[in-house]
Design an enzyme around this catalytic site. Structure first.
Site, mmCIF file in Angstrom:
data_model
loop_
_atom_site.group_PDB
_atom_site.id
_atom_site.type_symbol
_atom_site.label_atom_id
_atom_site.label_comp_id
_atom_site.label_asym_id
_atom_site.label_seq_id
_atom_site.Cartn_x
_atom_site.Cartn_y
_atom_site.Cartn_z
ATOM 1 N N GLU A 119 0.833 -1.214 0.000
ATOM 2 C CA GLU A 119 0.000 0.000 0.000
ATOM 3 C C GLU A 119 0.864 1.259 0.000
ATOM 4 O O GLU A 119 0.531 2.266 -0.645
ATOM 5 C CB GLU A 119 -0.909 0.014 1.239
ATOM 6 C CG GLU A 119 -1.826 1.212 1.347
ATOM 7 C CD GLU A 119 -2.854 1.290 0.225
ATOM 8 O OE1 GLU A 119 -3.682 0.377 0.108
ATOM 9 O OE2 GLU A 119 -2.831 2.283 -0.544
ATOM 10 N N GLY A 175 11.444 16.466 2.117
ATOM 11 C CA GLY A 175 11.362 14.997 2.162
ATOM 12 C C GLY A 175 10.354 14.392 1.215
ATOM 13 O O GLY A 175 9.994 13.228 1.353
ATOM 14 N N ASP A 189 8.411 8.256 -11.763
ATOM 15 C CA ASP A 189 7.831 7.847 -10.476
ATOM 16 C C ASP A 189 6.307 7.697 -10.627
ATOM 17 O O ASP A 189 5.721 6.699 -10.211
ATOM 18 C CB ASP A 189 8.187 8.915 -9.423
ATOM 19 C CG ASP A 189 7.531 8.679 -8.086
ATOM 20 O OD1 ASP A 189 8.159 8.039 -7.228
ATOM 21 O OD2 ASP A 189 6.389 9.140 -7.890
ATOM 22 N N LYS A 193 3.786 4.276 -10.456
ATOM 23 C CA LYS A 193 2.589 4.204 -9.604
ATOM 24 C C LYS A 193 1.355 3.880 -10.434
ATOM 25 O O LYS A 193 0.485 3.124 -10.010
ATOM 26 C CB LYS A 193 2.418 5.534 -8.855
ATOM 27 C CG LYS A 193 3.507 5.780 -7.817
ATOM 28 C CD LYS A 193 3.456 7.206 -7.305
ATOM 29 C CE LYS A 193 4.490 7.454 -6.218
ATOM 30 N NZ LYS A 193 4.652 8.885 -5.918
#
Ligand code: HSE
Length: 416
Positions: A119, A175, A189, A193
């Site tokens: 998850e 971050g 990225d 996903k």
């Protein structure tokens, strides 16, 4: 009591230990594998748990579950394999691993009677994977998401006047960004996903390099403002759209009508719209990056292992075809920098007409020292037709910068 081994103790690993220290969950951490034993760590990391021998840790007999938080493919893949082969369940936050090797690892987990949960790999603690699974049985036909917090943050900051490089630096400091932020900026990225979500929601297995991916490096501040003037937000969007045996997949800076909930997702937030025959529209919005949001998803998976909830995957139809990007019919916003405005406009209108692309709006703004920026909104047309028209403009040496083209997502206004 579930006995856990952590692999990696960076931002997310420290976040997991932080959340565990505040909770009364029936979990105990048996060891934490790190690359550098002597690196300074947060007080929540007990030094006696640290080891630099991850392969020994994953096969320890007093460990039930391995939590992989290293990221990337190597050595994460070998460690996850070793853990499954040693009879451990695995929880990971690693989207590259699940997007690139998910099928093989899930098969290994099944063959060993173990679970592999992830998850945290998509949108962190915003439970998009669970939502996608829950809606899969109702026939999901579209996913449209803002899946990369860094890009959304950078575009939001740019719209507010910040320079691109400064915004990326700030995303790193806060971050959100990957260790290598080009993974974010290039759209890779978000593509990884999207691949994970397509499997969960549609039951379809597609490789992350099988479709068009464009990042935000070319976006200029003026493009964001021009889009807004036309009534759209310019966002890095990830879209999967299924129409029978045809599947459109794309990640790119695209236009969302300002009134749509996706257009209102700002800063580092993520969001996902899931449309299915069974349930219609479901919209989730929340934090998709950072230590505690990601750690929350890791703990959710550990809790699922304790409570034994099941998951569902569907078979991929043999004849499924991914629609080439050039065949996607859509309206588009163009930003074209030219020196000779009159000649450029004449060539552009001729070429668009020849390519069968209608022109819904054209405006020109002079830019000091850079000539003129043309803003063009086209009618619906295949991307390849438009590309031909724009290539003619480039061939005629009329552009002073690469043409930027943004696809308009017709969310809620299909077929107009
Ligand atoms: N770098 C990622 C992002 C982190 O900005 O969304 C979460 O995957």
């Amino acid at each position: 009591m579930l006995r856990v081994a952590l692999l990696g103790c960076g931002t997310v690993g420290t976040g997991v230990l932080e959340l565990l220290s505040r909770s009364s969950l029936p979990l105990v951490v048996r060891g934490v594998a790190v690359a550098h034993l002597d690196r300074p760590r947060a007080p929540v990391v007990s030094p006696e748990l640290l080891t630099d021998r991850p392969f020994e840790l994953v096969s320890q007999s007093d460990v039930d579950v391995v939590v992989e938080l290293i990221g990337g493919l190597d050595p994460a893949e070998s460690l996850v394999r070793a853990a499954l082969e040693a009879g451990k369940d695995v929880v990971t936050a690693n989207k590259a691993l699940i997007a690139e090797r998910g099928e093989a690892l899930l098969a290994l987990a099944r063959s060993r009677g173990r679970r592999l949960l992830y998850e945290a790999s998509v949108c962190a603690g915003t439970p998009v994977i669970r939502a996608a699974r829950a809606l899969a049985a109702g026939g999901v036909w579209r996913l449209a998401g803002i899946l990369n917090g860094t890009c959304n943050y950078v575009l939001s900051r740019m719209a507010a006047g910040m320079e691109f490089d400064d915004a990326v630096r700030l995303a790193q400091q806060r971050g959100f960004a990957e260790a290598d932020p080009t993974l974010d900026i290039s759209g890779r990225d978000a593509a990884q996903k999207l691949v994970v979500l397509v499997r969960e929601a549609m039951g379809l297995v597609v490789p992350p390099d099988a479709f068009a991916v464009e990042g935000i490096a070319q976006v200029r501040r003026g493009d964001l403002l021009a889009a807004r003037e036309q009534g759209y937000a310019l966002k890095l969007v990830a879209v999967a759209r299924r129409d029978g045996e045809k599947l459109q997949l794309r990640v790119h800076p695209g236009l969302i009508p300002l009134g749509h909930p996706l257009a209102q997702v700002e800063e580092e937030l993520n969001a996902l719209l899931i449309e299915s025959d069974g349930t219609g529209e479901v919209f989730l919005r929340g934090r998709g990056a950072g230590a505690l949001p990601t750690a929350t998803a890791v703990l959710a998976d550990l809790l699922e292992l304790m409570t034994g909830a099941g998951t569902m995957t569907l078979a991929t139809p043999a004849r499924l075809s991914i629609v080439p990007h050039g065949e996607v019919r859509a309206r588009r916003l163009l930003r074209i920098e030219v020196a000779d405005e009159l000649r450029a406009v004449r060539t552009l209108t001729d070429q668009l007409a020849a390519a069968g692309v209608s022109l819904d709006h054209l405006s020109a703004y002079p830019v000091p020292d850079r000539g003129t920026v043309l803003t063009v909104l086209t009618g619906r047309a295949p991307g390849a037709n438009l590309a031909n028209a724009l290539a003619a403009l480039v061939r005629a040496d009329l552009c002073t910068a690469p043409v930027r083209s943004y696809l308009l997502e017709e969310l809620g206004e299909e077929g107009t």
